[in-house]
Design a protein around this motif. Structure first.
Motif, PDB file in Angstrom:
ATOM      1  N   ASN A 150       0.808  -1.272  -0.017  1.00  0.00           N
ATOM      2  CA  ASN A 150       0.080   0.062   0.032  1.00  0.00           C
ATOM      3  C   ASN A 150       0.799   1.328  -0.174  1.00  0.00           C
ATOM      4  O   ASN A 150       0.296   2.283   0.152  1.00  0.00           O
ATOM      5  CB  ASN A 150      -0.940   0.121   1.263  1.00  0.00           C
ATOM      6  CG  ASN A 150      -2.094  -1.069   1.205  1.00  0.00           C
ATOM      7  OD1 ASN A 150      -2.419  -1.451  -0.082  1.00  0.00           O
ATOM      8  ND2 ASN A 150      -2.470  -1.413   2.369  1.00  0.00           N
ATOM      9  N   ILE A 152       2.661   3.593  -2.186  1.00  0.00           N
ATOM     10  CA  ILE A 152       2.785   3.967  -3.675  1.00  0.00           C
ATOM     11  C   ILE A 152       3.657   5.009  -3.885  1.00  0.00           C
ATOM     12  O   ILE A 152       3.909   5.858  -3.122  1.00  0.00           O
ATOM     13  CB  ILE A 152       1.560   4.425  -4.249  1.00  0.00           C
ATOM     14  CG1 ILE A 152       0.395   3.512  -3.622  1.00  0.00           C
ATOM     15  CG2 ILE A 152       1.370   4.423  -5.743  1.00  0.00           C
ATOM     16  CD1 ILE A 152       0.216   2.252  -3.836  1.00  0.00           C
ATOM     17  N   GLU A 180       8.229  14.494   7.471  1.00  0.00           N
ATOM     18  CA  GLU A 180       6.911  15.578   7.988  1.00  0.00           C
ATOM     19  C   GLU A 180       5.831  14.605   8.217  1.00  0.00           C
ATOM     20  O   GLU A 180       5.753  13.767   7.924  1.00  0.00           O
ATOM     21  CB  GLU A 180       7.172  16.708   6.804  1.00  0.00           C
ATOM     22  CG  GLU A 180       8.179  17.504   6.612  1.00  0.00           C
ATOM     23  CD  GLU A 180       8.133  18.428   5.564  1.00  0.00           C
ATOM     24  OE1 GLU A 180       6.899  18.665   4.946  1.00  0.00           O
ATOM     25  OE2 GLU A 180       8.997  19.118   5.092  1.00  0.00           O
ATOM     26  N   SER A 181       5.151  15.450   8.523  1.00  0.00           N
ATOM     27  CA  SER A 181       3.603  14.907   8.908  1.00  0.00           C
ATOM     28  C   SER A 181       3.105  14.627   7.606  1.00  0.00           C
ATOM     29  O   SER A 181       3.160  15.097   6.587  1.00  0.00           O
ATOM     30  CB  SER A 181       2.892  16.081   9.552  1.00  0.00           C
ATOM     31  OG  SER A 181       1.593  15.346   9.901  1.00  0.00           O
ATOM     32  N   GLY A 184       3.995   9.223   5.302  1.00  0.00           N
ATOM     33  CA  GLY A 184       3.739   8.072   5.251  1.00  0.00           C
ATOM     34  C   GLY A 184       4.398   7.212   6.098  1.00  0.00           C
ATOM     35  O   GLY A 184       4.875   5.898   5.870  1.00  0.00           O
ATOM     36  N   LEU A 187       2.595   4.014   7.480  1.00  0.00           N
ATOM     37  CA  LEU A 187       2.669   3.066   6.519  1.00  0.00           C
ATOM     38  C   LEU A 187       3.991   2.033   6.455  1.00  0.00           C
ATOM     39  O   LEU A 187       4.081   1.042   6.071  1.00  0.00           O
ATOM     40  CB  LEU A 187       2.136   3.538   5.090  1.00  0.00           C
ATOM     41  CG  LEU A 187       0.794   4.179   4.533  1.00  0.00           C
ATOM     42  CD1 LEU A 187       0.924   4.318   3.246  1.00  0.00           C
ATOM     43  CD2 LEU A 187       0.299   2.618   4.699  1.00  0.00           C
ATOM     44  N   ASP A 250       4.520   6.264  17.747  1.00  0.00           N
ATOM     45  CA  ASP A 250       4.719   7.229  16.879  1.00  0.00           C
ATOM     46  C   ASP A 250       4.834   8.515  17.573  1.00  0.00           C
ATOM     47  O   ASP A 250       4.763   8.597  18.946  1.00  0.00           O
ATOM     48  CB  ASP A 250       3.090   7.067  16.421  1.00  0.00           C
ATOM     49  CG  ASP A 250       2.962   7.784  15.125  1.00  0.00           C
ATOM     50  OD1 ASP A 250       3.892   8.325  14.721  1.00  0.00           O
ATOM     51  OD2 ASP A 250       1.956   7.900  14.617  1.00  0.00           O
ATOM     52  N   ASN A 292       8.353  13.567  13.645  1.00  0.00           N
ATOM     53  CA  ASN A 292       8.372  14.446  12.745  1.00  0.00           C
ATOM     54  C   ASN A 292       9.168  15.778  12.952  1.00  0.00           C
ATOM     55  O   ASN A 292       9.347  16.921  12.320  1.00  0.00           O
ATOM     56  CB  ASN A 292       6.885  15.000  12.059  1.00  0.00           C
ATOM     57  CG  ASN A 292       6.058  15.454  13.362  1.00  0.00           C
ATOM     58  OD1 ASN A 292       6.448  15.883  14.273  1.00  0.00           O
ATOM     59  ND2 ASN A 292       4.701  14.992  12.737  1.00  0.00           N
ATOM     60  N   ARG A 325       9.279  14.752  -4.204  1.00  0.00           N
ATOM     61  CA  ARG A 325       9.137  13.669  -5.277  1.00  0.00           C
ATOM     62  C   ARG A 325       7.984  13.840  -6.150  1.00  0.00           C
ATOM     63  O   ARG A 325       7.184  13.007  -5.901  1.00  0.00           O
ATOM     64  CB  ARG A 325       9.028  12.329  -4.250  1.00  0.00           C
ATOM     65  CG  ARG A 325       8.254  12.630  -3.124  1.00  0.00           C
ATOM     66  CD  ARG A 325       8.301  11.191  -2.412  1.00  0.00           C
ATOM     67  NE  ARG A 325       7.877  11.176  -1.044  1.00  0.00           N
ATOM     68  CZ  ARG A 325       6.716  10.889  -0.348  1.00  0.00           C
ATOM     69  NH1 ARG A 325       6.078   9.850  -1.174  1.00  0.00           N
ATOM     70  NH2 ARG A 325       6.449  11.077   0.705  1.00  0.00           N
ATOM     71  N   VAL A 368       1.444  13.624   1.658  1.00  0.00           N
ATOM     72  CA  VAL A 368       0.553  12.714   0.928  1.00  0.00           C
ATOM     73  C   VAL A 368      -1.003  12.733   1.728  1.00  0.00           C
ATOM     74  O   VAL A 368      -2.063  12.533   0.972  1.00  0.00           O
ATOM     75  CB  VAL A 368       1.058  11.111   1.183  1.00  0.00           C
ATOM     76  CG1 VAL A 368       0.081  10.120   0.227  1.00  0.00           C
ATOM     77  CG2 VAL A 368       2.559  11.039   0.399  1.00  0.00           C
ATOM     78  N   ARG A 369      -0.982  12.830   2.995  1.00  0.00           N
ATOM     79  CA  ARG A 369      -2.398  13.030   3.626  1.00  0.00           C
ATOM     80  C   ARG A 369      -3.156  14.000   2.810  1.00  0.00           C
ATOM     81  O   ARG A 369      -4.250  14.063   2.492  1.00  0.00           O
ATOM     82  CB  ARG A 369      -2.121  12.939   5.102  1.00  0.00           C
ATOM     83  CG  ARG A 369      -3.609  13.204   5.680  1.00  0.00           C
ATOM     84  CD  ARG A 369      -3.565  13.417   7.228  1.00  0.00           C
ATOM     85  NE  ARG A 369      -3.122  12.300   7.857  1.00  0.00           N
ATOM     86  CZ  ARG A 369      -1.846  12.526   8.564  1.00  0.00           C
ATOM     87  NH1 ARG A 369      -1.090  13.360   8.517  1.00  0.00           N
ATOM     88  NH2 ARG A 369      -1.425  11.083   9.302  1.00  0.00           N
TER      89      ARG A 369
HETATM   90  N1  LIG Z   1       3.535   6.199  -0.583  1.00  0.00           N
HETATM   91  C1  LIG Z   1       2.140   6.430  -0.102  1.00  0.00           C
HETATM   92  N2  LIG Z   1       1.228   5.617  -0.908  1.00  0.00           N
HETATM   93  C2  LIG Z   1      -0.079   5.590  -0.454  1.00  0.00           C
HETATM   94  N3  LIG Z   1      -0.674   6.380   0.516  1.00  0.00           N
HETATM   95  C3  LIG Z   1       0.178   7.031   1.310  1.00  0.00           C
HETATM   96  C4  LIG Z   1       1.553   7.054   0.965  1.00  0.00           C
HETATM   97  N4  LIG Z   1       2.033   7.890   2.013  1.00  0.00           N
HETATM   98  C5  LIG Z   1       1.235   8.400   2.894  1.00  0.00           C
HETATM   99  N5  LIG Z   1      -0.016   7.660   2.438  1.00  0.00           N
HETATM  100  C6  LIG Z   1      -1.349   7.874   3.109  1.00  0.00           C
HETATM  101  O1  LIG Z   1      -1.301   9.201   3.674  1.00  0.00           O
HETATM  102  C7  LIG Z   1      -2.060   9.113   4.937  1.00  0.00           C
HETATM  103  C8  LIG Z   1      -0.875   9.557   6.042  1.00  0.00           C
HETATM  104  O2  LIG Z   1       0.407   8.666   6.083  1.00  0.00           O
HETATM  105  P1  LIG Z   1       0.838   8.085   7.434  1.00  0.00           P
HETATM  106  O3  LIG Z   1      -0.141   8.275   8.780  1.00  0.00           O
HETATM  107  O4  LIG Z   1       1.546   6.873   7.162  1.00  0.00           O
HETATM  108  O5  LIG Z   1       1.895   9.509   7.580  1.00  0.00           O
HETATM  109  P2  LIG Z   1       2.797  10.035   8.786  1.00  0.00           P
HETATM  110  O6  LIG Z   1       3.813  10.361   8.336  1.00  0.00           O
HETATM  111  O7  LIG Z   1       2.448   8.715   9.872  1.00  0.00           O
HETATM  112  O8  LIG Z   1       1.865  11.315   9.067  1.00  0.00           O
HETATM  113  P3  LIG Z   1       1.875  11.901  10.697  1.00  0.00           P
HETATM  114  O9  LIG Z   1       3.337  12.345  11.321  1.00  0.00           O
HETATM  115  O10 LIG Z   1       0.974  13.056  10.402  1.00  0.00           O
HETATM  116  O11 LIG Z   1       1.385  10.638  11.515  1.00  0.00           O
HETATM  117  C9  LIG Z   1      -2.423   7.833   5.146  1.00  0.00           C
HETATM  118  O12 LIG Z   1      -3.830   7.512   4.690  1.00  0.00           O
HETATM  119  C10 LIG Z   1      -1.591   6.891   4.191  1.00  0.00           C
HETATM  120  O13 LIG Z   1      -2.437   5.844   3.791  1.00  0.00           O
END
Ligand SMILES: Nc1ncnc2c1ncn2[C@@H]1O[C@H](COP(=O)(O)OP(=O)(O)OP(=O)(O)O)[C@@H](O)[C@H]1O
Ligand SMILES: [Mg+2]
Length: 464
Positions: A150, A152, A180-181, A184, A187, A250, A292, A325, A368-369
């Motif tokens: 998942n 991408i 950064e926030s 991903g 993930l 986290d 972050n 990117r 990405v969010r």
């Molecule tokens: N490369 C990716 N491909 C698909 N979905 C992504 C990707 N990167 C992030 N997402 C989606 O973006 C949202 C944020 O991702 P995630 O929670 O992993 O980020 P985070 O870095 O943990 O953010 P935070 O620091 O705010 O907790 C999620 O819904 C995740 O599924």
């Protein structure tokens, strides 16, 4: 490669009331390898499009038998995927803008300074189409290469992370994920767990920033009966629940200093005590932490323990922000369209090239969010099978472009300014921000380009 450039199989129809111009353009584009047909009549243009399905129609708005805008409307009705490049006489910007509203991809003013201007516009349109075709293809082929659990992405930066995940997953080492926030991080943590031998056991995620300190301690380590008022029964903490699995801490930078000491001890000794207990409980847990904030800084400011930092920073994965990117943006956009199609029971097939272009130019501070939220919003809002600029939240689709789509009656200077901006940005994108090269293809003297760039507030570095 997204921007692979070949002119084969790109069929163009040129429609103009001037035979000399038709011949000139046909010969010029033919030399570049395009398949080019021509016609002098609007009616005939529509018929030919019906028979042959062109990729691009280059359309003069002044035709002997039909109004050019009518031809455009009919063409689009016949085949919504056909691209249309409008040619308009000097000073007819308003009609051109109207044509853009009706779905034209771009417009050029006649007479052209040079045929290269035409070539540039075609290349830009072809790039959009290739991008669209490529995305449609990728959408169906979201295979291992561009996705891992998942996650991408096709940029070098993200595929390097895929490799790193595979490499570190089987180890038991602690991993620190920085970024950064919304980039991903979670993930990635989940993917590491999935690719490890721990995958049959639990992955437990705890947001250290969201839980009050006292609660966090009991959540992590559990407590014995009678440990504090209200502890009527013993309770296992996450370290026990995640035994043989993975714990994801986290926002670890938010953890209280006293708790950091306890965590350090778990990492060093692989055992701990429940709150109010004396029994040592052994634990086999892999720790993945994310932040972050810059932990080096936090350590310097005594907000994070140095010894703990060394312990968790065994393997570091730095997730780049989305703006570093950009190649991932189209792919991610389509991925989210697919996701929300399923969720909302919609059937959106494509994203208009103007939208993709706006996405490529947006800053994405929420990474990405934010992109996911924008696409979700658009999928929910759109009433057609394609996502258009007006389906986007206002902050994503810039005011400049918006004005162009919503108000056909622009002051000439403003229309000209917008055209110049769009045109120059297109050229700089093609030449990767190389002004000398941009000057060559556009036949605008270098000095003038610099001047325009400054006036139009274009940052050439953006294209490098
Ligand atoms: N490369 C990716 N491909 C698909 N979905 C992504 C990707 N990167 C992030 N997402 C989606 O973006 C949202 C944020 O991702 P995630 O929670 O992993 O980020 P985070 O870095 O943990 O953010 P935070 O620091 O705010 O907790 C999620 O819904 C995740 O599924
Ligand atoms: Mg997170």
């Amino acid at each position: 490669m997204i921007y692979a450039y070949d002119t084969d199989h790109f069929k163009i129809l040129v429609v103009d009331d001037d035979d000399t111009i038709l011949k000139l353009i046909q010969r010029f584009l033919g030399d570049q390898g395009y398949q080019v047909d021509t016609t002098l009549s609007g009616k005939r243009a529509v018929e030919k499009e019906r028979e042959s399905r062109y990729d691009l129609v280059i359309l003069d708005l002044v035709l002997p038998d039909m109004n050019g805008l009518e031809v455009l409307k009919t063409l689009k009705k016949e085949d919504s995927s056909v691209s249309v490049l409008i040619m308009t006489g000097h000073g007819k910007i308003e009609t051109a803008v109207q044509a853009m509203k009706l779905g034209a991809d771009d417009y050029l003013q006649k007479p052209f300074k040079s045929l290269d201007v035409l070539l540039m516009a075609i290349k830009r349109i072809k790039e959009y189409r290739d991008l669209r075709a490529e995305c449609t293809y990728l959408k169906e082929q979201l295979n291992e290469t561009y996705s891992l659990n998942n996650i991408i992405g096709r940029s070098r930066k993200i595929t390097d992370i895929f490799q790193l995940i595979r490499k570190v997953a089987p180890l038991n080492s602690t991993v620190l994920i920085e970024g950064e926030s919304g980039t991903g991080k979670e993930l990635i943590a989940r993917a590491i767990h999935q690719y490890s031998e721990r995958k049959e056991s639990r992955f437990v995620a705890i947001n250290c920033g969201a839980i009050p300190v006292t609660l966090l301690e009991s959540e992590l380590f559990g407590y014995e009966r009678g440990a504090f008022t209200g502890a009527v029964q013993e309770k296992k903490g996450y370290f026990e629940a995640a035994d043989a699995g993975t714990i994801f801490l986290d926002e670890i930078s938010e953890m209280d200093l006293a708790l950091q000491v306890k965590l350090l001890r778990v990492i060093q000794e692989k055992k701990f005590q429940r709150i109010g207990g004396t029994r040592e409980i052994a634990t086999d847990v892999r720790i993945i932490a994310s932040t972050n904030r810059n932990l080096d800084q936090e350590v310097l400011q005594n907000r994070f323990r140095k010894d703990l930092y060394y312990r968790i920073n065994v393997i570091k994965i730095t997730v780049p922000p989305l703006r570093e990117r950009q190649e991932d943006i189209p792919l991610l956009s389509y991925y989210f369209v697919k996701k929300y199609n399923e969720e909302f029971g919609r059937n959106i097939r494509s994203i208009s090239s103007k939208v993709i272009n706006a996405f490529l130019n947006h800053r994405w501070d929420g990474n990405v969010r934010e992109l996911e939220n924008v696409v979700e919003h658009a999928v929910a809002m759109t009433e057609s099978e394609e996502i258009y600029p007006h389906d986007l939240p206002k902050n994503v689709f810039s005011l400049d472009t918006e004005r162009e789509t919503h108000s056909p009656l622009l002051h000439f200077d403003e229309a000209k300014r917008q055209f110049e901006k769009q045109y120059l940005e297109g050229i700089l994108e093609m030449t990767k921000g190389n002004v000398t090269e941009a000057s060559r293809v556009s036949s605008i003297p270098r000095q003038n380009i610099y001047e325009k760039i400054r006036k139009l507030k274009i940052d050439p570095n953006r294209f490098r």
